[in-house]
Design a protein around this motif. Structure first.
Motif, short mmCIF file in Angstrom:
data_model
loop_
_atom_site.label_atom_id
_atom_site.label_comp_id
_atom_site.label_asym_id
_atom_site.label_seq_id
_atom_site.Cartn_x
_atom_site.Cartn_y
_atom_site.Cartn_z
N GLU A 37 0.83 -1.21 0.00
CA GLU A 37 0.00 0.00 0.00
C GLU A 37 0.87 1.26 0.00
O GLU A 37 0.57 2.22 -0.71
N LEU A 38 1.96 1.23 0.75
CA LEU A 38 2.88 2.37 0.79
C LEU A 38 3.49 2.62 -0.59
O LEU A 38 3.53 3.74 -1.07
N PHE A 39 3.94 1.56 -1.25
CA PHE A 39 4.52 1.71 -2.58
C PHE A 39 3.48 2.23 -3.57
O PHE A 39 3.78 3.06 -4.43
N ARG A 40 2.24 1.74 -3.47
CA ARG A 40 1.20 2.20 -4.37
C ARG A 40 0.89 3.68 -4.16
O ARG A 40 0.74 4.43 -5.11
N LYS A 41 0.78 4.09 -2.89
CA LYS A 41 0.48 5.50 -2.60
C LYS A 41 1.60 6.42 -3.05
O LYS A 41 1.37 7.47 -3.63
N VAL A 42 2.83 6.02 -2.74
CA VAL A 42 3.98 6.88 -3.05
C VAL A 42 4.24 6.94 -4.55
O VAL A 42 4.54 7.99 -5.10
N GLY A 43 4.10 5.81 -5.23
CA GLY A 43 4.46 5.76 -6.64
C GLY A 43 3.32 5.85 -7.62
O GLY A 43 3.50 5.61 -8.80
N GLN A 44 2.11 6.21 -7.16
CA GLN A 44 0.95 6.23 -8.04
C GLN A 44 1.12 7.21 -9.19
O GLN A 44 0.81 6.89 -10.33
N LYS A 45 1.61 8.42 -8.91
CA LYS A 45 1.78 9.41 -9.97
C LYS A 45 2.80 8.94 -11.00
O LYS A 45 2.60 9.10 -12.20
N GLU A 46 3.90 8.35 -10.52
CA GLU A 46 4.93 7.88 -11.44
C GLU A 46 4.42 6.70 -12.28
O GLU A 46 4.70 6.61 -13.47
N LEU A 47 3.68 5.81 -11.64
CA LEU A 47 3.13 4.67 -12.37
C LEU A 47 2.12 5.13 -13.42
O LEU A 47 2.12 4.62 -14.55
N ASP A 48 1.28 6.09 -13.08
CA ASP A 48 0.34 6.65 -14.05
C ASP A 48 1.07 7.29 -15.22
O ASP A 48 0.68 7.13 -16.38
N PHE A 49 2.14 8.02 -14.93
CA PHE A 49 2.92 8.65 -15.99
C PHE A 49 3.53 7.59 -16.91
O PHE A 49 3.47 7.72 -18.14
N LEU A 50 4.12 6.56 -16.32
CA LEU A 50 4.73 5.51 -17.14
C LEU A 50 3.68 4.79 -18.00
O LEU A 50 3.93 4.51 -19.18
N THR A 51 2.53 4.53 -17.42
CA THR A 51 1.47 3.86 -18.17
C THR A 51 0.98 4.73 -19.33
O THR A 51 0.89 4.27 -20.47
N ASN A 52 0.69 5.99 -19.04
CA ASN A 52 0.18 6.89 -20.08
C ASN A 52 1.23 7.20 -21.14
O ASN A 52 0.93 7.20 -22.33
#
Length: 85
Positions: A37-52
């Motif tokens: 959950e910590l990794f998801r919260k912290v890295g959500q913006k970066e993961l969204d950027f990589l996906t998009n």
């Protein structure tokens, strides 16, 4: 008086008594769901950027590859383009 000196001594040597890093690491290892959950919260913006960005860059490179395949009639053009990407 004894208790006051003991507390002052503990405050001055807190690093040798208590390791915050060790405490946090042991708690995170014990509760893997909390770590995820910590990794998801912290890295959500970066993961969204990589996906998009992967979606749009892949689409753009696919269009370029399709144009090359239409112009250059070589059966290896798709394989070469995939290797470059």
């Amino acid at each position: 008086n004894f208790l006051t000196k003991l507390i002052q001594d503990m405050q001055q040597n807190i690093d040798s008594i208590f390791s915050l890093q060790s405490c946090v690491v042991s708690q995170m290892v014990q509760d893997r769901a909390k770590l995820g959950e910590l990794f998801r919260k912290v890295g959500q913006k970066e993961l969204d950027f990589l996906t998009n960005s992967g979606l749009w860059f892949g689409f753009l490179l696919g269009l370029i590859q399709m144009a090359v395949a239409l112009v250059w009639d070589n059966p290896w053009s798709l394989s070469i383009g995939g290797g470059i990407v």
